[in-house]
Write a protein that holds these residues in place. Structure first.
Motif, PDB file in Angstrom:
ATOM      1  N   THR A 154       1.001  -1.528  -0.149  1.00 11.66           N
ATOM      2  CA  THR A 154      -0.391   0.074  -0.295  1.00 11.66           C
ATOM      3  C   THR A 154       0.915   0.869   0.065  1.00 11.66           C
ATOM      4  O   THR A 154       1.717   1.001   0.991  1.00 11.66           O
ATOM      5  CB  THR A 154      -0.684  -0.056   1.101  1.00 11.66           C
ATOM      6  OG1 THR A 154      -2.054  -0.794   1.561  1.00 11.66           O
ATOM      7  CG2 THR A 154      -1.483   1.094   0.826  1.00 11.66           C
ATOM      8  N   ARG A 161       1.965   5.598  -0.272  1.00 19.24           N
ATOM      9  CA  ARG A 161       0.693   6.826  -0.287  1.00 19.24           C
ATOM     10  C   ARG A 161       1.420   8.206  -1.150  1.00 19.24           C
ATOM     11  O   ARG A 161       2.118   8.160  -0.497  1.00 19.24           O
ATOM     12  CB  ARG A 161       0.480   7.136   1.021  1.00 19.24           C
ATOM     13  CG  ARG A 161      -0.376   9.440   1.055  1.00 19.24           C
ATOM     14  CD  ARG A 161      -0.842   8.993   2.654  1.00 19.24           C
ATOM     15  NE  ARG A 161      -1.713   9.153   3.166  1.00 19.24           N
ATOM     16  CZ  ARG A 161      -3.221   9.370   2.727  1.00 19.24           C
ATOM     17  NH1 ARG A 161      -3.484  10.150   2.198  1.00 19.24           N
ATOM     18  NH2 ARG A 161      -4.122   8.311   3.437  1.00 19.24           N
ATOM     19  N   ARG A 173      -1.657  -1.184  -3.788  1.00 19.55           N
ATOM     20  CA  ARG A 173      -3.139  -0.161  -4.027  1.00 19.55           C
ATOM     21  C   ARG A 173      -2.532   1.210  -3.762  1.00 19.55           C
ATOM     22  O   ARG A 173      -1.625   1.602  -2.704  1.00 19.55           O
ATOM     23  CB  ARG A 173      -3.900  -0.259  -1.940  1.00 19.55           C
ATOM     24  CG  ARG A 173      -3.960  -1.799  -2.397  1.00 19.55           C
ATOM     25  CD  ARG A 173      -4.905  -2.903  -0.702  1.00 19.55           C
ATOM     26  NE  ARG A 173      -3.062  -2.992   0.005  1.00 19.55           N
ATOM     27  CZ  ARG A 173      -2.954  -4.325  -0.732  1.00 19.55           C
ATOM     28  NH1 ARG A 173      -3.301  -5.537  -1.159  1.00 19.55           N
ATOM     29  NH2 ARG A 173      -1.738  -4.116   0.287  1.00 19.55           N
ATOM     30  N   GLU A 204      -3.181   4.704  -2.710  1.00 16.23           N
ATOM     31  CA  GLU A 204      -4.239   5.565  -1.526  1.00 16.23           C
ATOM     32  C   GLU A 204      -4.501   6.930  -1.516  1.00 16.23           C
ATOM     33  O   GLU A 204      -4.163   7.851  -2.786  1.00 16.23           O
ATOM     34  CB  GLU A 204      -3.969   5.707   0.431  1.00 16.23           C
ATOM     35  CG  GLU A 204      -3.228   4.242   1.107  1.00 16.23           C
ATOM     36  CD  GLU A 204      -2.891   5.165   2.115  1.00 16.23           C
ATOM     37  OE1 GLU A 204      -2.775   5.736   2.049  1.00 16.23           O
ATOM     38  OE2 GLU A 204      -3.185   3.920   3.601  1.00 16.23           O
ATOM     39  N   SER A 205      -5.841   6.959  -1.696  1.00 14.96           N
ATOM     40  CA  SER A 205      -6.851   8.816  -2.031  1.00 14.96           C
ATOM     41  C   SER A 205      -6.823   9.016  -3.496  1.00 14.96           C
ATOM     42  O   SER A 205      -6.486   9.861  -4.137  1.00 14.96           O
ATOM     43  CB  SER A 205      -5.921   9.366  -0.844  1.00 14.96           C
ATOM     44  OG  SER A 205      -6.030   9.338   0.351  1.00 14.96           O
ATOM     45  N   ASP A 229     -12.051   2.150  -5.588  1.00 18.13           N
ATOM     46  CA  ASP A 229     -13.279   2.162  -4.883  1.00 18.13           C
ATOM     47  C   ASP A 229     -13.084   3.189  -3.663  1.00 18.13           C
ATOM     48  O   ASP A 229     -11.627   4.272  -4.077  1.00 18.13           O
ATOM     49  CB  ASP A 229     -13.262   1.526  -3.363  1.00 18.13           C
ATOM     50  CG  ASP A 229     -11.419   0.409  -3.290  1.00 18.13           C
ATOM     51  OD1 ASP A 229     -10.994   1.344  -2.177  1.00 18.13           O
ATOM     52  OD2 ASP A 229     -11.786  -0.632  -2.791  1.00 18.13           O
ATOM     53  N   SER A 275     -11.616   3.867  -0.891  1.00 19.34           N
ATOM     54  CA  SER A 275      -9.812   3.832   0.069  1.00 19.34           C
ATOM     55  C   SER A 275      -9.243   4.334  -1.077  1.00 19.34           C
ATOM     56  O   SER A 275      -8.031   4.721  -0.672  1.00 19.34           O
ATOM     57  CB  SER A 275     -10.065   2.684   0.597  1.00 19.34           C
ATOM     58  OG  SER A 275      -9.305   1.730  -0.555  1.00 19.34           O
ATOM     59  N   GLY A 276      -9.093   4.252  -2.466  1.00 23.43           N
ATOM     60  CA  GLY A 276      -8.216   4.401  -3.641  1.00 23.43           C
ATOM     61  C   GLY A 276      -8.166   3.548  -4.582  1.00 23.43           C
ATOM     62  O   GLY A 276      -8.998   2.589  -4.811  1.00 23.43           O
ATOM     63  N   THR A 283      -6.515   0.459  -6.720  1.00 27.94           N
ATOM     64  CA  THR A 283      -5.920  -1.078  -6.542  1.00 27.94           C
ATOM     65  C   THR A 283      -5.415  -1.687  -8.295  1.00 27.94           C
ATOM     66  O   THR A 283      -6.586  -2.126  -8.491  1.00 27.94           O
ATOM     67  CB  THR A 283      -6.591  -2.077  -5.468  1.00 27.94           C
ATOM     68  OG1 THR A 283      -6.863  -1.780  -4.255  1.00 27.94           O
ATOM     69  CG2 THR A 283      -5.748  -3.369  -5.752  1.00 27.94           C
TER      70      THR A 283
END
Length: 426
Positions: A21, A23, A262, A264-265, A291, A293-294, A296
């Protein structure tokens, strides 16, 4: 080549499928546009989650030199309006930041003193002459001794008349954005009619129009003509989206390794050109699911060859070219001749460096032809170009021994890139 003598970065190789994940920091393009509009506003603006990088700091430094001020507020930045006073000469340091070189000369014309603009040797080679011509026609006093490039001096006379002007923005959409961003502060606003070939990167034009509206301007567009009337700007708070172009190497890492990443954001709606990554990855047979959350991305184990017109998303070219070196067949990237005038000649650099490591890559009139071949380690020169550092990182995922020259140059858009890349690999 940059000639940098610092130790190269050994790009890490993935030991298996990824499961990570990530960011990424704020968008450089949005951050610097927001800073300009905040400086032209009637009151202070709190810019939330802006990018903190060399280009962003150069923009804040330019605004300070032009009579503005700012202060950090945690991870945010509060920007005060320009108060261009005094008559002593000021200097704006451009570094190699295209947004600073193109967005700030008009702001100097609003003041009442001479301002010298200069930066790295590379910025003197990047196109800007059509913008300087247009600014002169709109009433800006510019002395470049006929170079059409930095260094040049803007002599402010307390305002800019504005009005109608024709502009060739085919070398960079930033020429158009520069005029539109400053237009609300011109006496008569601006009407720009584009001539020549269409500007590259249409999403960046849409981004400029969107930010103008957020700050209270009323831009209009009719085909090749743009109009922004004079008006007072104001925006108490503005939140910067994550930089989707900076997310590109992480997104394609899933395809290269066959794993899952993934991000994020990831915004559901955006003007950023990097949003096209979702479509690209799906076209290349990967799974990309968005979705709340971000985003994928899940690699499917194979990458087909492709023919891709990247005219609107040219800044993704280095990372996409690295990805296509692992494809099952030949690929062609087109529509990106303008990349010859970016931080470096990106087409020549990519053809040279990807071929140096074993791929068969050649320049075409407006892009690259890529024929995958077995790759090997070696030095990957980056030419002081942040996107080439990211391309080298992608190669290293599957090719042991890739040594990326001058990794610090990635600080232009993501100072923590190498650490985040290593963390993605666990």
């Amino acid at each position: 080549m940059s000639g940098n003598t610092a130790s190269p970065w050994s790009a890490p190789t993935a030991s298996g499928a990824l499961d990570a994940t990530v960011r990424v920091p704020g968008s450089k393009s949005i951050t610097n546009r927001a800073y300009v509009l905040a400086a032209l506003s009637q009151g202070p603006t709190l810019v939330r989650a802006p990018l903190d990088s060399r280009d962003a700091r150069l923009m804040l430094g330019a605004l300070s030199a032009l009579g503005g001020s700012w202060e950090p507020s945690g991870a945010d930045v509060r920007v005060q309006p320009l108060r261009p006073e005094g008559s002593d000469e000021a200097s704006v340091v451009l570094g190699n930041a295209g947004t600073v070189a193109r967005f700030t000369p008009a702001l100097a014309g609003l003041g009442s003193r001479p301002v010298l603009f200069d930066g790295d040797e590379a910025i003197r080679r990047r196109p800007i002459a059509p913008l300087l011509r247009a600014l002169r026609e709109l009433g800006v006093d510019i002395d470049d001794e006929g170079r059409g490039a930095p260094p040049f001096t803007v002599r402010g006379h307390g305002g800019i008349a504005g009005g109608k002007v024709e502009l060739d923005s085919s070398a960079s959409s930033q020429f158009l954005s520069a005029l539109l961003l400053a237009a609300p502060s011109f006496d008569s606003g601006v009407t720009v009619r584009l001539v020549g070939d269409a500007p590259p990167s249409e999403p960046h034009i849409a981004m400029t129009l969107d930010l103008l509206r957020r700050f209270g301007a009323a831009p209009e567009r009719s085909g090749p003509e743009f109009h922004v009337p004079a008006t007072s700007l104001a925006c108490a708070e503005y939140t910067v989206e994550p930089d989707l172009s900076t997310a590109a190497p992480f997104a394609v890492a899933a395809a290269v390794t066959g794993g899952t990443v993934r991000i994020e954001s990831w915004p559901e709606h955006t003007t950023q050109p990097g949003a096209w990554l979702r479509e690209l990855l799906a076209e290349l047979g990967q799974r990309a699911e968005l979705d709340a959350s971000g985003l994928t991305i899940t690699g499917t184990g194979g990458i087909p060859g492709a023919r891709l017109d990247l005219h609107e998303v040219g800044e993704l070219t280095p990372v996409v070219a690295a990805l296509l070196c692992f494809a099952d067949g030949p690929s062609v990237i087109s529509g990106v001749s303008h990349l010859r005038g970016h931080e470096t000649d990106r087409l020549a650099a990519l053809a040279t460096e990807l071929s140096r490591l074993g791929a068969q890559v050649r320049e075409t009139e407006d892009g690259l032809a890529i024929t995958p071949a077995p790759l090997h380690g070696g030095v990957f020169h980056t030419y002081d170009d942040h996107r080439l550092v990211m391309a080298g990182a992608v190669l290293g995922l599957r090719v042991p021994g890739v040594a990326v020259e001058n990794p610090a140059t990635v600080g232009k858009t993501f100072p923590g890139f190498t650490g985040a890349w290593q963390a993605m690999l666990g």
